[in-house]
Structure formats: structure tokens, C-alpha cells
Design an enzyme around this catalytic site. Structure first.
Site, mmCIF file in Angstrom:
data_model
loop_
_atom_site.group_PDB
_atom_site.id
_atom_site.type_symbol
_atom_site.label_atom_id
_atom_site.label_comp_id
_atom_site.label_asym_id
_atom_site.label_seq_id
_atom_site.Cartn_x
_atom_site.Cartn_y
_atom_site.Cartn_z
ATOM 1 N N ILE A 1 0.830 -1.207 0.000
ATOM 2 C CA ILE A 1 0.000 0.000 0.000
ATOM 3 C C ILE A 1 0.862 1.254 0.000
ATOM 4 C CG2 ILE A 1 -0.246 0.216 2.513
ATOM 5 C CD1 ILE A 1 -3.263 0.765 2.009
ATOM 6 N N LEU B 1 -4.807 -3.875 -0.677
ATOM 7 C CA LEU B 1 -5.325 -5.225 -0.945
ATOM 8 C C LEU B 1 -6.802 -5.184 -1.334
ATOM 9 C CD1 LEU B 1 -3.751 -7.155 2.075
ATOM 10 C CD2 LEU B 1 -3.267 -7.625 -0.341
ATOM 11 N N TYR C 1 -5.421 -9.420 16.488
ATOM 12 C CA TYR C 1 -4.406 -9.697 15.459
ATOM 13 C C TYR C 1 -4.259 -11.216 15.258
ATOM 14 C CZ TYR C 1 0.384 -10.415 13.719
ATOM 15 O OH TYR C 1 1.485 -10.848 13.018
ATOM 16 N N ARG D 1 12.646 -13.671 25.327
ATOM 17 C CA ARG D 1 11.697 -14.579 24.659
ATOM 18 C C ARG D 1 12.142 -14.895 23.241
ATOM 19 N NH1 ARG D 1 7.517 -13.045 21.127
ATOM 20 N NH2 ARG D 1 5.941 -14.673 20.769
HETATM 21 P P1 NAI Z 1 5.385 -4.879 8.471
HETATM 22 O O1 NAI Z 1 4.333 -4.175 9.245
HETATM 23 O O2 NAI Z 1 6.770 -4.365 8.515
HETATM 24 O O3 NAI Z 1 4.949 -4.981 6.936
HETATM 25 C C1 NAI Z 1 3.615 -5.181 6.533
HETATM 26 C C2 NAI Z 1 3.437 -4.474 5.200
HETATM 27 O O4 NAI Z 1 2.087 -4.661 4.775
HETATM 28 C C3 NAI Z 1 3.681 -2.956 5.296
HETATM 29 O O5 NAI Z 1 4.674 -2.551 4.366
HETATM 30 C C4 NAI Z 1 2.324 -2.346 4.982
HETATM 31 O O6 NAI Z 1 2.413 -1.133 4.256
HETATM 32 C C5 NAI Z 1 1.658 -3.451 4.173
HETATM 33 N N1 NAI Z 1 0.190 -3.380 4.250
HETATM 34 C C6 NAI Z 1 -0.567 -3.247 5.376
HETATM 35 N N2 NAI Z 1 -1.861 -3.189 5.036
HETATM 36 C C7 NAI Z 1 -1.918 -3.294 3.686
HETATM 37 C C8 NAI Z 1 -2.998 -3.273 2.763
HETATM 38 N N3 NAI Z 1 -4.276 -3.154 3.156
HETATM 39 N N4 NAI Z 1 -2.709 -3.400 1.449
HETATM 40 C C9 NAI Z 1 -1.424 -3.505 1.018
HETATM 41 N N5 NAI Z 1 -0.369 -3.507 1.855
HETATM 42 C C10 NAI Z 1 -0.626 -3.406 3.178
HETATM 43 O O7 NAI Z 1 5.341 -6.396 8.955
HETATM 44 P P2 NAI Z 1 6.470 -7.516 8.850
HETATM 45 O O8 NAI Z 1 7.163 -7.590 10.134
HETATM 46 O O9 NAI Z 1 7.231 -7.354 7.598
HETATM 47 O O10 NAI Z 1 5.548 -8.830 8.741
HETATM 48 C C11 NAI Z 1 5.108 -9.307 7.495
HETATM 49 C C12 NAI Z 1 3.993 -10.314 7.752
HETATM 50 O O11 NAI Z 1 4.474 -11.346 8.610
HETATM 51 C C13 NAI Z 1 2.776 -9.715 8.426
HETATM 52 O O12 NAI Z 1 1.622 -10.333 7.891
HETATM 53 C C14 NAI Z 1 2.954 -10.102 9.884
HETATM 54 O O13 NAI Z 1 1.719 -10.209 10.548
HETATM 55 C C15 NAI Z 1 3.658 -11.441 9.755
HETATM 56 N N6 NAI Z 1 4.464 -11.763 10.911
HETATM 57 C C16 NAI Z 1 5.599 -11.039 11.183
HETATM 58 C C17 NAI Z 1 6.389 -11.376 12.254
HETATM 59 C C18 NAI Z 1 7.676 -10.679 12.557
HETATM 60 O O14 NAI Z 1 8.375 -11.083 13.489
HETATM 61 N N7 NAI Z 1 8.089 -9.658 11.793
HETATM 62 C C19 NAI Z 1 6.012 -12.463 13.169
HETATM 63 C C20 NAI Z 1 4.796 -13.147 12.787
HETATM 64 C C21 NAI Z 1 4.079 -12.805 11.692
HETATM 65 C C1 15L Z 2 4.174 -11.062 15.321
HETATM 66 O O1 15L Z 2 3.256 -11.665 14.788
HETATM 67 C C2 15L Z 2 4.414 -9.632 15.027
HETATM 68 O O2 15L Z 2 4.143 -9.300 13.696
HETATM 69 C C3 15L Z 2 5.810 -9.165 15.361
HETATM 70 O O3 15L Z 2 5.781 -7.756 15.471
HETATM 71 C C4 15L Z 2 6.382 -9.779 16.645
HETATM 72 O O4 15L Z 2 5.819 -9.178 17.746
HETATM 73 C C5 15L Z 2 6.199 -11.291 16.649
HETATM 74 O O5 15L Z 2 4.882 -11.689 16.291
HETATM 75 C C6 15L Z 2 6.546 -11.949 17.996
HETATM 76 O O6 15L Z 2 5.759 -12.714 18.526
HETATM 77 O O7 15L Z 2 7.658 -11.668 18.476
#
Ligand code: NAI
Ligand code: 15L
Length: 267
Positions: A38, A52, A140, A178
Site C-alpha cells: 500500500i 489489498l 491480530y 523470549r
Molecule cells: P510490516 O508491518 O513491517 O509490513 C507489513 C506491510 O504490509 C507494510 O509494508 C504495509 O504497508 C503493508 N500493508 C498493510 N496493510 C496493507 C494493505 N491493506 N494493502 C497492502 N499492503 C498493506 O510487517 P512484517 O514484520 O514485515 O511482517 C510481514 C507479515 O508477517 C505480516 O503479515 C505479519 O503479521 C507477519 N508476521 C511477522 C512477524 C515478525 O516477526 N516480523 C512475526 C509473525 C508474523
Molecule cells: C508477530 O506476529 C508480530 O508481527 C511481530 O511484530 C512480533 O511481535 C512477533 O509476532 C513476535 O511474537 O515476536
């Protein structure tokens, strides 16, 4: 797959943290990436900047790709209405676009927070299986349960295969004690996504997305079946982290349940 025949992959959420890790690493595995977010993706003027919920843009984005890596969405606790839009409706729209355009494989960013209220096993060395019942710890986490269920429906009904990645904590290095258990290194993240894109006949498979952490208590066998062999271990950061943050208080929710602090997080 061979590196001489790139597979065309749509990467949603490409501007985010994990998106950046994968943009840097997946091309070396032979993938040609189409980027979607986005917000603009830094350094890539060809990236598709769309919501999306923009059906026209989403249909064009999935058209002609071999697979989708779906990261886009809100990545932490938020008001239900916001998660309803970006994560729940957004993921549904992505699957509908994939169905309409004939895409057969999706790698879905689920989260450990889909099962966050699962207690840590009492027995040392025991691991939480991927078959453990869904127990979201936040709205979430609830949105991630929906994503896994959409994946299951579209596998059973339409033959669109998904690997749902219950990602732990994917950052350059662990930030909390953690995360010595839940860390997924950027390089292991790319290994995991590559395995999920190339494994045969996955139908809907759920795997935990963590590195080979000495302190892990999540079962990695489902990932191993797909060919995911993590190479990194958060333990190399343990001495410094514990010196900075102190020994873990094991009765703290941060350590008693999968979801850690999300158990007590409010939107
Ligand atoms: P992030 O928040 O850095 O990136 C998410 C991206 O999705 C952003 O660039 C945002 O602009 C885009 N986005 C949000 N809503 C949107 C929409 N309606 N349409 C198009 N784009 C949209 O998150 P991150 O850390 O890169 O995580 C990526 C995925 O992995 C997420 O789904 C998150 O829930 C999941 N996740 C991440 C973890 C982590 O440790 N980073 C842990 C568990 C899951
Ligand atoms: C997630 O799902 C989140 O996107 C990330 O920000 C972290 O908090 C991660 O889980 C976690 O459990 O550490």
C-alpha cells in the site's frame, strides 16, 4: 526448480520488514519478484502501490505469477475494524484474486499469535505441535486464524495450495529474552519461504517459522518435511541479551505462553 528458470512470485507487503529481507534474498534462489504494498517500496519504482482491497490492482498483480508470498497486512495488535479490513478482508480478496487468475500456490504469513494462548509445555524438551488447537491471543492473532482457515478452504475447495508460516520473531537479531526461543533470522526466513514455494503437494500445511534455536519449544518437523533446514541459532545472542535485560522471569506471561506479551496487549 532451477535457478535458470525463475519462478515469478508476487510479494505482498514488500515494503515491510520481512518484505525487505525477502527482496534482498529471494532473487538469489532464482525468483523474479513482483512487489506489492500500500506504500511505495523503497528503491523500486516498478512496485505496485495499492491496497489489498483494490480488486483491479490486485487482479493485475497476481496475473501471470506462479505463486504469491502474502505478507501484507497489519503486523501487530490493532482495533478490530482495522484488522477486519487489512488482514481478514484483505486476505480473502487475495485468495479470490488468486482463484480468478489461476495461481496455484500461496505462502501465507500467519503468526505464532494464532496459537498465542497455548501454554509453554511443562515437560522440558517438549515442543508445541502445529496441530495444537487455534488459541489466538489478540484480535491480530484472530485475523491470522482467519487466514489459516481461508487457506484451508481454498485448498480443499479449489486446489489452491498454501503453506501457512506461523512466524515467531523475524528481525536481524533477537530483541528480547523470549526471542531467544522465537527468533527467525532473515536468512532462515528466506530458506523457509523457498522451501514453502518449492515443496510438492503441500495442500494446506502449517509450519512454525523459527530458526534452529537451542531454546525453541515449537515443533519444526512439519517444516523439515517441506525441506526447511534452519541454519541459525539465537543462542549466539544469549549472553549479551541476558546481560542487558536480565534472566527471564519464567512465571511472566512473556515466557508462560506462546504469545508472550501479546496475551495482555490491548488494541
Ligand atoms: P510490516 O508491518 O513491517 O509490513 C507489513 C506491510 O504490509 C507494510 O509494508 C504495509 O504497508 C503493508 N500493508 C498493510 N496493510 C496493507 C494493505 N491493506 N494493502 C497492502 N499492503 C498493506 O510487517 P512484517 O514484520 O514485515 O511482517 C510481514 C507479515 O508477517 C505480516 O503479515 C505479519 O503479521 C507477519 N508476521 C511477522 C512477524 C515478525 O516477526 N516480523 C512475526 C509473525 C508474523
Ligand atoms: C508477530 O506476529 C508480530 O508481527 C511481530 O511484530 C512480533 O511481535 C512477533 O509476532 C513476535 O511474537 O515476536
Amino acid at each position: 526448480m532451477t535457478v535458470s528458470t525463475p519462478r515469478h512470485v508476487l510479494l505482498t507487503g514488500a515494503a515491510g520488514g520481512i518484505g525487505a529481507f525477502l527482496r534482498e534474498r529471494l532473487p538469489a534462489y532464482g525468483y523474479a519478484l513482483r512487489l506489492f504494498d500500500i506504500v511505495p517500496v523503497p528503491g523500486d519504482p516498478d512496485a505496485i502501490a495499492a491496497d489489498l482491497l483494490d480488486d483491479t490492482a490486485l487482479r493485475a498483480a497476481v496475473r501471470g505469477v506462479d505463486a504469491v508470498v502474502h505478507l501484507a497486512g497489519i503486523s501487530q495488535e490493532a482495533p478490530f475494524e482495522d484488522l477486519l479490513r487489512s488482514n481478514i478482508e484483505g486476505t480473502y480478496r487475495l485468495y479470490e484474486a488468486a482463484r480468478a487468475e489461476g495461481v496455484r500456490r500461496i505462502v501465507l504469513a500467519s503468526s505464532n499469535h494464532a496459537v498465542g494462548f497455548t501454554p509453554r509445555p511443562a515437560v522440558p524438551g517438549a515442543a508445541v505441535a502445529t496441530t495444537t488447537p487455534l488459541r489466538p491471543d489478540t484480535f491480530y492473532g484472530l485475523s491470522k486464524c482467519f487466514g489459516e482457515n481461508v487457506a484451508s478452504l481454498y485448498a480443499d475447495k479449489y486446489g489452491i495450495e498454501t503453506v501457512s508460516l506461523r512466524i515467531g520473531s523475524c528481525y536481524p537479531c533477537p530483541r528480547t529474552v523470549r526471542m531467544l526461543a522465537t527468533w527467525l533470522s532473515p536468512a532462515d526466513c528466506a530458506r523457509l519461504v523457498h522451501a514453502a514455494l518449492t515443496a510438492e503437494e503441500v495442500h494446506h500445511t502449517v509450519v512454525y517459522g523459527i530458526s534452529a534455536n537451542a531454546r525453541a519449544w515449537w515443533d519444526l518437523s512439519a517444516g523439515a518435511i517441506l525441506g526447511y533446514i534452519p541454519q541459525d541459532d539465537a543462542e549466539v545472542f544469549a549472553g549479551q541479551l541476558i546481560a542487558e535485560l536480565g534472566e527471564p522471569q519464567l512465571e511472566d506471561p512473556e515466557h508462560t505462553h506462546i504469545g508472550g506479551a501479546f496475551l495482555t496487549t490491548e488494541p
